[in-house]
Design a protein around this motif. Sequence first.
Motif, PDB file in Angstrom:
ATOM      1  N   VAL A 118       0.840  -1.208   0.000  1.00 26.39           N
ATOM      2  CA  VAL A 118       0.000   0.000   0.000  1.00 26.39           C
ATOM      3  C   VAL A 118       0.871   1.252   0.000  1.00 26.39           C
ATOM      4  N   GLN A 119       1.940   1.233   0.805  1.00 26.72           N
ATOM      5  CA  GLN A 119       2.855   2.390   0.848  1.00 26.72           C
ATOM      6  C   GLN A 119       3.472   2.637  -0.528  1.00 26.72           C
ATOM      7  N   GLY A 120       3.906   1.549  -1.171  1.00 28.09           N
ATOM      8  CA  GLY A 120       4.549   1.684  -2.479  1.00 28.09           C
ATOM      9  C   GLY A 120       3.589   2.190  -3.533  1.00 28.09           C
ATOM     10  N   ALA A 121       2.350   1.723  -3.459  1.00 29.52           N
ATOM     11  CA  ALA A 121       1.343   2.162  -4.434  1.00 29.52           C
ATOM     12  C   ALA A 121       1.067   3.652  -4.260  1.00 29.52           C
ATOM     13  N   ARG A 122       0.923   4.062  -3.006  1.00 32.23           N
ATOM     14  CA  ARG A 122       0.696   5.494  -2.739  1.00 32.23           C
ATOM     15  C   ARG A 122       1.878   6.323  -3.236  1.00 32.23           C
ATOM     16  N   ALA A 123       3.099   5.846  -2.955  1.00 30.45           N
ATOM     17  CA  ALA A 123       4.300   6.599  -3.354  1.00 30.45           C
ATOM     18  C   ALA A 123       4.369   6.716  -4.878  1.00 30.45           C
ATOM     19  N   ALA A 124       4.016   5.645  -5.572  1.00 28.50           N
ATOM     20  CA  ALA A 124       4.046   5.684  -7.043  1.00 28.50           C
ATOM     21  C   ALA A 124       3.078   6.747  -7.566  1.00 28.50           C
ATOM     22  N   VAL A 125       1.895   6.801  -6.974  1.00 33.38           N
ATOM     23  CA  VAL A 125       0.915   7.806  -7.412  1.00 33.38           C
ATOM     24  C   VAL A 125       1.426   9.207  -7.100  1.00 33.38           C
ATOM     25  N   GLU A 126       2.061   9.370  -5.940  1.00 42.40           N
ATOM     26  CA  GLU A 126       2.639  10.688  -5.596  1.00 42.40           C
ATOM     27  C   GLU A 126       3.751  11.073  -6.578  1.00 42.40           C
TER      28      GLU A 126
END
Length: 370
Positions: free
Chosen positions: A156-164
């Motif tokens: 979840v953290q990685g997915a959020r970071a990718a979107v950011e």
Amino acid sequence: MKITRVEPFILHVPVTGSQIADSTHSITHWGVVGARIDTDAGLSGYGFTGTHAHLPGDQLITRCIATCHAPLLLGEDPREVQKLWHKLARNPALQWIGRAGITTLSQAAIDVALWDLKAKAQEVPLWQLLGGPVREQVRAYNTDIGWLSIDDERLVQGARAAVEQGFTGIKIKVGSTVERDLRRLALVRAAIGPDVTLAVDGNGKWDLATCLRFCRGAEAQDVYWFEEPLWYDDVKGHAQLARASRIPVALGEQLYTQDAFSEFFHQQAIHWVQPDVTRMGGLTEVLRVCEAAASWRLPVAPHAGDMSQVHVHLSYAHPACQVLEYIPWIKDCFTDPAEVGEGFFRRPALPGAGTTPTPQAWDRFRQPVA
Ligand SMILES: O=C(NO)[C@H](O)[C@H](O)[C@H](O)CO
Ligand SMILES: [Mg+2]
């Protein structure tokens, strides 16, 4: 211009976080197994196939390059890519032992090196040689945050970071258990919101019944495509799944020939077409598949066996290409890295196919070719 030397090479480059896994594979390095082709004009072209850095297997490929394909190339004009593709692919002795497999991985390295040479000889990036840009930008989707080896929290953290970072597309791996994979899919969809495309990739692990069960639960998450849901050669299974589910089917990274793709087209067993120069004996056959996909009105999303070093050129130049996979493991090994900024691949600037290694990578990651 004449080919004067063909030198095989092997680079083993660490993957992100030193280990990744999908449903079927767990690897620590990516194998960049290739050929440098020298000419009497002083130009050198580089091409490579992609492996899981299994050295004995890589050395089978380099031995094929050195002892089977290289003798067919010496003295030939490297710009005659189509003629040389047929000379190697239809060599009777080599066709007899391998119309698909090590010979096509070996030929992939050579064909890409020839395209690299052809572009360098004209002092243009490969996308220019292929007809020039057909789009201003090439959209990226990030696979490197979605491995099964990543726990739920980091997923979840990685997915959020990718979107950011600006990515508008994400792909996560499935093929563990349906329950776990549906849970992770829902967590990621909740984290990234409804506007980021979210694909899943099973790497051929499940059977049709399991895929059907997964798709029933996954449809609520607006899945962009279900990649390699079934065994790579199971055309009828993919056709049944494509009819039974509303999730688009994507495949192609494991297919070696245009005929293999043609069967999936004819049986309406595919929605997204994912050819790969590192598997199909090079760019020459992938271009045929892109043309065929366009005639079937199917979008192309090339697979990143090359980590998009070559496919970024193809994606700028071919109208059928719609989106491109981003896995950054090897990009910094090349003089013209396949880079993404704000969710889009930078258009390559240097002459060639993006396959020229840096001296540092050449020294740091070289392995013995036996
Ligand atoms: O399926 C893929 N991309 O779509 C990846 O290439 C594979 O997961 C990697 O090679 C690791 O096995
Ligand atoms: Mg895949």
